[in-house]
Scaffold this motif. Structure first.
Motif, PDB file in Angstrom:
ATOM      1  N   ASP A 206       0.931  -1.298   0.183  1.00  0.00           N
ATOM      2  CA  ASP A 206       0.069  -0.116   0.089  1.00  0.00           C
ATOM      3  C   ASP A 206       1.149   1.320  -0.085  1.00  0.00           C
ATOM      4  O   ASP A 206       0.361   2.384   0.259  1.00  0.00           O
ATOM      5  CB  ASP A 206      -1.023  -0.095   1.275  1.00  0.00           C
ATOM      6  CG  ASP A 206      -0.257   0.159   2.701  1.00  0.00           C
ATOM      7  OD1 ASP A 206       0.895  -0.128   2.519  1.00  0.00           O
ATOM      8  OD2 ASP A 206      -0.864   0.094   3.825  1.00  0.00           O
ATOM      9  N   ARG A 207       2.025   1.039  -0.445  1.00  0.00           N
ATOM     10  CA  ARG A 207       3.032   2.286  -0.578  1.00  0.00           C
ATOM     11  C   ARG A 207       3.553   2.967   0.723  1.00  0.00           C
ATOM     12  O   ARG A 207       4.296   3.764   0.847  1.00  0.00           O
ATOM     13  CB  ARG A 207       2.667   3.499  -1.425  1.00  0.00           C
ATOM     14  CG  ARG A 207       1.900   2.756  -2.837  1.00  0.00           C
ATOM     15  CD  ARG A 207       1.572   4.120  -3.751  1.00  0.00           C
ATOM     16  NE  ARG A 207       0.608   5.196  -3.027  1.00  0.00           N
ATOM     17  CZ  ARG A 207      -0.687   5.080  -2.884  1.00  0.00           C
ATOM     18  NH1 ARG A 207      -1.181   3.986  -3.291  1.00  0.00           N
ATOM     19  NH2 ARG A 207      -1.233   5.801  -2.182  1.00  0.00           N
ATOM     20  N   THR A 208       3.348   2.200   1.601  1.00  0.00           N
ATOM     21  CA  THR A 208       4.154   2.674   3.038  1.00  0.00           C
ATOM     22  C   THR A 208       5.500   2.365   3.035  1.00  0.00           C
ATOM     23  O   THR A 208       5.922   1.237   2.831  1.00  0.00           O
ATOM     24  CB  THR A 208       3.051   1.890   4.291  1.00  0.00           C
ATOM     25  OG1 THR A 208       1.648   2.193   4.261  1.00  0.00           O
ATOM     26  CG2 THR A 208       3.836   2.408   5.641  1.00  0.00           C
ATOM     27  N   VAL A 209       6.152   3.347   3.622  1.00  0.00           N
ATOM     28  CA  VAL A 209       7.623   3.117   3.677  1.00  0.00           C
ATOM     29  C   VAL A 209       7.965   2.317   4.938  1.00  0.00           C
ATOM     30  O   VAL A 209       7.793   2.830   6.018  1.00  0.00           O
ATOM     31  CB  VAL A 209       8.298   4.412   3.972  1.00  0.00           C
ATOM     32  CG1 VAL A 209       9.978   4.261   3.862  1.00  0.00           C
ATOM     33  CG2 VAL A 209       7.984   5.452   2.718  1.00  0.00           C
ATOM     34  N   LEU A 210       8.400   1.053   4.418  1.00  0.00           N
ATOM     35  CA  LEU A 210       8.901  -0.058   5.768  1.00  0.00           C
ATOM     36  C   LEU A 210      10.242   0.380   6.130  1.00  0.00           C
ATOM     37  O   LEU A 210      10.793   0.310   7.326  1.00  0.00           O
ATOM     38  CB  LEU A 210       8.806  -1.580   5.082  1.00  0.00           C
ATOM     39  CG  LEU A 210       7.417  -1.705   4.678  1.00  0.00           C
ATOM     40  CD1 LEU A 210       7.547  -3.210   4.128  1.00  0.00           C
ATOM     41  CD2 LEU A 210       6.337  -1.529   5.795  1.00  0.00           C
ATOM     42  N   PHE A 211      10.992   0.763   5.176  1.00  0.00           N
ATOM     43  CA  PHE A 211      12.553   1.042   5.759  1.00  0.00           C
ATOM     44  C   PHE A 211      12.979   2.203   4.653  1.00  0.00           C
ATOM     45  O   PHE A 211      12.793   2.357   3.474  1.00  0.00           O
ATOM     46  CB  PHE A 211      13.386   0.066   5.320  1.00  0.00           C
ATOM     47  CG  PHE A 211      14.966   0.278   5.756  1.00  0.00           C
ATOM     48  CD1 PHE A 211      15.137   0.062   7.242  1.00  0.00           C
ATOM     49  CD2 PHE A 211      15.790   0.925   4.985  1.00  0.00           C
ATOM     50  CE1 PHE A 211      16.546   0.362   7.679  1.00  0.00           C
ATOM     51  CE2 PHE A 211      16.918   1.089   5.503  1.00  0.00           C
ATOM     52  CZ  PHE A 211      17.421   0.975   6.695  1.00  0.00           C
ATOM     53  N   GLY A 212      13.701   3.364   5.350  1.00  0.00           N
ATOM     54  CA  GLY A 212      14.384   4.407   4.385  1.00  0.00           C
ATOM     55  C   GLY A 212      14.613   5.461   5.287  1.00  0.00           C
ATOM     56  O   GLY A 212      14.571   5.246   6.591  1.00  0.00           O
ATOM     57  N   ASN A 218       7.092   4.520   7.912  1.00  0.00           N
ATOM     58  CA  ASN A 218       5.592   4.340   8.189  1.00  0.00           C
ATOM     59  C   ASN A 218       4.705   5.365   7.795  1.00  0.00           C
ATOM     60  O   ASN A 218       3.565   5.555   8.194  1.00  0.00           O
ATOM     61  CB  ASN A 218       5.334   4.350   9.904  1.00  0.00           C
ATOM     62  CG  ASN A 218       6.262   3.029  10.488  1.00  0.00           C
ATOM     63  OD1 ASN A 218       6.273   2.148   9.870  1.00  0.00           O
ATOM     64  ND2 ASN A 218       6.886   3.594  11.622  1.00  0.00           N
ATOM     65  N   LYS A 219       5.174   6.256   6.720  1.00  0.00           N
ATOM     66  CA  LYS A 219       4.281   7.058   5.991  1.00  0.00           C
ATOM     67  C   LYS A 219       3.899   6.489   4.641  1.00  0.00           C
ATOM     68  O   LYS A 219       4.733   5.788   3.868  1.00  0.00           O
ATOM     69  CB  LYS A 219       4.932   8.430   5.884  1.00  0.00           C
ATOM     70  CG  LYS A 219       5.094   9.108   7.050  1.00  0.00           C
ATOM     71  CD  LYS A 219       5.740  10.342   7.143  1.00  0.00           C
ATOM     72  CE  LYS A 219       6.009  11.070   8.291  1.00  0.00           C
ATOM     73  NZ  LYS A 219       6.567  12.442   8.230  1.00  0.00           N
ATOM     74  N   ARG A 220       2.777   6.621   4.116  1.00  0.00           N
ATOM     75  CA  ARG A 220       2.448   6.399   2.843  1.00  0.00           C
ATOM     76  C   ARG A 220       2.609   7.448   1.934  1.00  0.00           C
ATOM     77  O   ARG A 220       2.398   8.621   1.791  1.00  0.00           O
ATOM     78  CB  ARG A 220       0.760   5.972   2.652  1.00  0.00           C
ATOM     79  CG  ARG A 220       0.467   5.492   1.266  1.00  0.00           C
ATOM     80  CD  ARG A 220      -1.149   4.979   1.404  1.00  0.00           C
ATOM     81  NE  ARG A 220      -1.454   4.123   2.425  1.00  0.00           N
ATOM     82  CZ  ARG A 220      -2.602   3.683   2.629  1.00  0.00           C
ATOM     83  NH1 ARG A 220      -3.477   4.148   1.759  1.00  0.00           N
ATOM     84  NH2 ARG A 220      -2.822   2.717   3.594  1.00  0.00           N
ATOM     85  N   LEU A 221       3.499   7.224   0.839  1.00  0.00           N
ATOM     86  CA  LEU A 221       4.024   7.976  -0.276  1.00  0.00           C
ATOM     87  C   LEU A 221       2.982   8.081  -1.168  1.00  0.00           C
ATOM     88  O   LEU A 221       2.070   7.237  -1.779  1.00  0.00           O
ATOM     89  CB  LEU A 221       5.274   7.314  -0.748  1.00  0.00           C
ATOM     90  CG  LEU A 221       6.292   7.085  -0.081  1.00  0.00           C
ATOM     91  CD1 LEU A 221       7.785   6.736  -0.858  1.00  0.00           C
ATOM     92  CD2 LEU A 221       6.932   8.539   0.615  1.00  0.00           C
TER      93      LEU A 221
END
Length: 362
Positions: A206-212, A218-221
């Protein structure tokens, strides 16, 4: 008195400068645009290569665990929980990546597990169990549920990714083997893929950043490249991100290797556009400086050439005016710089001679 036109020196200088500079500037503009475009293409190729290698390395790390689990599924006899427990304990102690490893029957009751955790408990509602009944399955990162109270106290909540596979006996599914992999192990693998100036982001389905970067985790891009990742298409773009900076972005739409079940992850590799193009733009700036310096030298030489052409013609025009007023004036200068000036000088001298002869005769 008729209006005087531009001097020969001005005409030669302006005309020569126009003929020289206009094509040079147009050609240089096209060249630098092509150079910058090629620089962007090279950056994209570099990011694409890094993205593909990163996805492959991450997939292979996960595949190693998956192969252990698949082999364990073939070895374990779910009708013999004691033997199954020995196999599970052996693999758990051998490989610290497992936070939990166990088997459950068709009703979801845990028959054997690492350190006895959850034995006798029901996992019938857990996604890994439900999916694992039908086929090999992978479950995206999640916080600990049933295990939260059984694991040692931690400052941060335990997070896992799950792998599961059916247990078969005589060709029929008789249970499920499941493994919880510590999310920190995945994070360590992702951290090893980072490079100075280049961010490798792991995105969920769902385009959530799992690592970065920490400001994106934890934000959706909502940037276009992330939307492309959710449509499972490889894409490249140079786009403005929420931090107000432009980035070159490459998408690797899936992370997989051999028969590894899919977590639905994708990789997004980005690099600040200004940083990525700094060397190319410095080269372009240097090119314009050299071109400008060359143009100044060329214009100076052109001005000298225009003056060199103007001087004999100016002298001849002054001599002609003097002869017109007084045929006995000083003879014109003998010009030798170029043929036309020499012929004009000779003709003017001959004309003066004739005028002097007529005056003598009169």
């Amino acid at each position: 008195m008729a209006n005087r036109g531009l001097s020969l020196r001005t005409l030669v200088f302006v005309g020569g400068a126009t003929l020289m500079l206009v094509p040079a500037i147009v050609t240089a503009t096209l060249y630098t645009a092509a150079l910058e475009q090629r620089g962007e293409e090279l950056q994209v190729e570099k990011l694409t290569t890094r993205g593909e290698l990163s996805a492959n390395l991450l997939a292979r790390r996960l595949y190693g665990v998956w192969m252990d689990l698949a082999r364990m599924a073939d070895l374990i006899d779910p009708t013999d929980p004691a033997n199954a427990r020995e196999h599970i304990q052996f693999l758990s102690r051998l490989d610290g990546r497992y936070s939990w490893l166990g088997i459950a029957d068709l009703e979801g009751k845990v028959l054997a597990a690492r350190d006895g955790m959850l034995e006798g408990a029901s996992v019938a509602q857990r996604p890994w169990f439900r999916r694992g009944l039908d086929a090999p399955a992978a479950v995206d990162v999640h916080e600990a549920q049933l295990l939260a109270s059984l694991l040692p106290v931690s400052a941060e909540p335990y997070r896992f990714v799950d792998l599961a596979a059916p247990l078969r006996l005589g060709g029929s599914v008789v249970g499920v083997i499941g493994a919880h992999l510590n999310w920190k192990w995945v994070q360590e693998g992702m951290a090893a893929l980072q490079a100075p100036g280049i961010d490798v982001l792991l995105l969920s389905r769902d385009r959530t950043v799992l690592f970065g970067p920490t400001d994106l985790v934890n934000k959706r891009l909502s940037v276009g490249s992330a939307l492309a990742a959710s449509r499972v298409t490889r894409a490249f773009s140079s786009e403005r991100w929420p931090d107000g900076k432009d980035y070159f972005t490459v998408i690797v739409p899936s992370i997989g290797f051999a028969d590894l079940p899919s977590f639905g992850w994708s990789l997004l590799i980005r690099q600040n556009a200004d940083d990525a193009m700094s060397s190319t733009r410095e080269l372009i700036r240097l090119f314009w400086i050299i071109l400008g310096a060359g143009a100044v030298v060329a214009l100076a030489l052109l001005l000298c050439a225009a003056q060199w052409l103007r001087t004999p013609l100016r002298r001849l025009s002054e001599s002609a005016q003097a002869i017109l007023l007084d045929p006995g004036a000083r003879p014109p200068h003998q010009e030798t710089r170029f043929e036309e000036a020499a012929r004009l000088s000779d003709a003017l001298a001959h004309m003066q001679s004739k005028l002097m002869g007529r005056r003598s005769n009169s």
